[in-house]
Write a protein that holds these residues in place. Sequence first.
Motif, PDB file in Angstrom:
ATOM      1  N   SER A  38      18.392  25.517  -9.607  1.00 63.67           N
ATOM      2  CA  SER A  38      17.523  25.044  -8.528  1.00 63.67           C
ATOM      3  C   SER A  38      18.338  24.329  -7.457  1.00 63.67           C
ATOM      4  CB  SER A  38      16.433  24.131  -9.082  1.00 63.67           C
ATOM      5  OG  SER A  38      16.966  22.910  -9.512  1.00 63.67           O
ATOM      6  N   PRO A  60      15.250  27.060  -2.765  1.00 60.87           N
ATOM      7  CA  PRO A  60      15.646  25.983  -3.673  1.00 60.87           C
ATOM      8  C   PRO A  60      14.475  25.063  -3.966  1.00 60.87           C
ATOM      9  CG  PRO A  60      16.381  25.494  -1.464  1.00 60.87           C
ATOM     10  CD  PRO A  60      15.681  26.831  -1.401  1.00 60.87           C
ATOM     11  N   SER A  83      14.570  30.540  -7.285  1.00 60.58           N
ATOM     12  CA  SER A  83      15.872  30.049  -6.848  1.00 60.58           C
ATOM     13  C   SER A  83      17.022  30.839  -7.470  1.00 60.58           C
ATOM     14  CB  SER A  83      16.015  28.564  -7.189  1.00 60.58           C
ATOM     15  OG  SER A  83      15.877  28.364  -8.564  1.00 60.58           O
ATOM     16  N   ALA A  88      20.781  27.049  -5.439  1.00 54.63           N
ATOM     17  CA  ALA A  88      20.133  27.790  -4.360  1.00 54.63           C
ATOM     18  C   ALA A  88      20.269  27.046  -3.034  1.00 54.63           C
ATOM     19  CB  ALA A  88      18.669  28.022  -4.696  1.00 54.63           C
TER      20      ALA A  88
END
Lengths: 327, 698
Positions: B550, B271, B257, B553
């Motif tokens: 995370s 993600p 990510s 993304a």
Amino acid sequence: MAGFLFRRLLNYVVLIVVATSLAYMLAAGALNPRANYEGRNPPIPPAVIDARLTELNLNDRTPMFERYLTWAGGVVRGDFGKMVTGGSVNEDLARRIGVTLRLITIGLVLGSVTGVLVGAYAAVRQYGAFDRVSTGASFFVLAIPTVVLANMLIIAAVWVNGLLPQPIVYVSGEFSAGLTGGFWARAVDRIQHLILPTISLSLGLIAIYSRYQRNMMLDVLGADFIRTAMAKGLRRRTALIKHALRTALIPAVTYFAFTFGSLLVGTTFTEKIFGWHGMGEQLVNSIYTNDVNSVAAISCFAAFAVLVASLASDVLHAVLDPRVRVG
Amino acid sequence: MSDPVLEVTGLDVTFGSGPGAVHAVRGVGYALHPGEVLGIVGESGSGKSVTSLAVMGLLPAHARVTGSVRLKGREILGAGEKRLTAFRGKTISMVFQDPLSALTPVYRVGDQIAEAVRIHQDVSRQAADRRAVELLDLVGIPNPAQRARAFPHEFSGGMRQRAVIAMAIANDPDVIICDEPTTALDVTIQAQVLEVLKTAQRETGAAIAMITHDLGVVAGFVDRVLVMYAGRPVETGPVDDIYYRPRMPYTIGLLGSVPRLDVGGRRRLVPIEGNPPSPDALPPGCPFAPRCPMVVPECDAAEPPLEPVGSGDRRAACIRAGEIEEGRTRPGEVYAPSGGGRAGRPAAPGAGAGERRLPAPRGERGTVLAVDDLIRHYPLMKGAVFKRRVGTVYAVDGIGFDIREGETLGLVGESGCGKTTTLMEILELARPQRGTITVLGRDTAAMTSRDRMAVRRDMQVVFQDPLASLDPRMTVHDILAEPLRTHGVGDPGPRVRELLLLVGLDQQHAARYPQDFSGGQRQRIGIARALALEPKLIVLDEPVSALDVSIQAGVINLLEDLKARLGLSYLFVAHDLSVVRHIADRIAVMYLGKIAEIGQVDRVYDTPMHPYTQALLSAIPLPDPEKERSRTRILLEGDLPSPAAPPSGCRFRTRCPKFRDVLSDGERERCVDEEPVIRVLDEDQGAACHYAEKIKVV
């Protein structure tokens, strides 16, 4: 820094002149010294009253602006005129300033130092027993008017004195009239007179300062630099005193200077109730006796005290806090 | 191998008690050998900072800490204050995240360092002061003897962090814990501070525990990595293994990510779906299971222990780690679209692949925003009683760029370079102090208030802080309906539902308040609000910098999808150049109120021409240990000059490595005397440098 102080002082002189002149005009317009002489038995001839009032520069038949100029001329030479009783305002106030200073210096130092310590400790032990009790007590004291608090203290003192073979605290006046004895006997007597008004004055100050300091301290306690101080190996206690309290003390110290200035004329109730002949008492008395010159002089002094105090608080702030110093 | 200097086993930290207790750290263990650098990586809330504070014994009294922390073989957890203070700052020291507040404001910097010396060494005050000056010199503060007398507020952020590092190494510690030491700093300053940390380690031979969320910082700096998730270590091993052969799906997801500075051509980010669990409501079994693409029913049975995987010093907390190790599932395929998993909700319906379909060449598309020779100067006032003007802050000093239809321009630069001021000038839609701003073909200087209202419909904004930009007392429905009502749309209901769907939120969420959402979801609400009136241009002010990687993304992907679907143009202001490379078509690099370089994004990243762009790109750490180790950095010296007193001629010359090392005296004269203007040196790439030449730095 010097230039800054000079500009400040210049500003203050203008402010004092304006404030004092306005106070004089207000007093001269509103108070009526003639009433002191009228309605007496036997009546005083109007011509005598006029002559007396003119002598004191209090005659309401003279135009106010003329009286003001006479008064202002005296003030410029350092003479605040005469009281209604005929005595010199300067002498009277000089004596009274001494009395008030004795009263508030000890009361203020005691009140602010205790208040700061109580507040700081309460913050360190937030929500602990000490914090709760001190918070409750502070609000209790803050909620009671000075008059009530002072009278409660007097009642308590009288009760305590009654239990003892001889009184240890006196409830009225600065010293016992006609006391014989050496320096120590007189000193002890003065201290005995000082205890009650000092307690009465400092209780309120402790309440204010402890609340104030508690909040300041709580702001600082969570700060990263306390953690840094502990991470380099300082004991918690040392870190709290040297780094937290030192930083959190800055607002309290500047507030201290300000309180000092405003208390010089602001302890009216305490002085009245405990029979101390200080500035605060005279402010009330002079209005009561239509003493225009005293009112104006006290106003001038009050303006002076407050402005000097605020200057002192600014200077102290700059000394204590490098962040506000300007290059 | 020698005995570990710091050994943490089974560390548990709980805040509070009873049902409301928060179990912030659960069974963390690691060993730190002399001279070793361990990276502790995790997103916010993973318990990495709490772990380090627990090791130092600096947690507040209401935290309950159990387990074992052995420093040079001696147990220090739960030790009395006397023993703790004896080793704190001497054997183990710490560098904190926020340098701005880490120093006591009322004491001189030198005195604070001397204090650290005097606590542990029986030396005179003068000797401690001398040592403080030596230490400041060591961490690269110029004029150390003079600067030691300065107060913290007179230091810049980078200098304060150097001072904190000086304090940490004052007593030659065996362990230094660095808690996000560069997170609050600009990239060029970050590169300097990381260099200082390397020097500090060389000088003291200390082991370092480096706590960070930045996978790039860790890659080039550490020997081993510990990945934390939901208060637990989920994978640990040598740095190369973790980056090139991750075995835990969370680590794989985290690495996937991260937008890459060194990869052009828009590889679509992957993600991790969902959000990290709250530490007071952990799911049963593996805490990562609800977000894991490889989840199987057994994952919910029990929390997998951290067990050895394969050969060497590798451990992972996943029941399927062995499968990945044996090659039955390749790391790259874990997050592949066919990977399934119950969290598999598409980021946005119809989200296609990341390829760009530009309708026409740039020159033939219409211009949505044109800025020409824009300036914004602020008066600098001084004095408390009599205010007087003592100077001018040249916040934005003559910049120009344009944005075409369907194009994203990334505006980047370090803090204080004027990018936010530029943005605010554009949003204000008023006559600028000088120059022109043309929005959708209309000059802002000639606009009436009615025109402005109309243009605002077509130009919307998304702010950095997703929580602060949403009114906490309004429901999501009201937030999204407000722009519609303002511009007189009758019934906003259907459009609000459409918008929620568009940004990938459930329609049932409309009745909730912003505080009920996570950071990423809040930013989606902010984007939905900007989209409400179907604008043509969206101005984004650091839209993802407050989000974890995370989550970031997902938001980046959403922005790309929306652009492709709705034909939007973006002005994307950011300090993170990796994110900009990923999302922008063109990029403008700002330095001290001027544009240093502007051009097509891949050209600028691959072959930057301006020395500042080169230094900036070179300063950014790559999440790739081998590349990171083999790179040589162009280090900039010093801090950004004050925008109130910019250097004459070229503004960058005071820090320019080329000016310092390469140019002859005659050539330098030109930099001092003549201000460079942007010269287009190649097709769509221009730089404001007299001696610009292309260099590959990434």
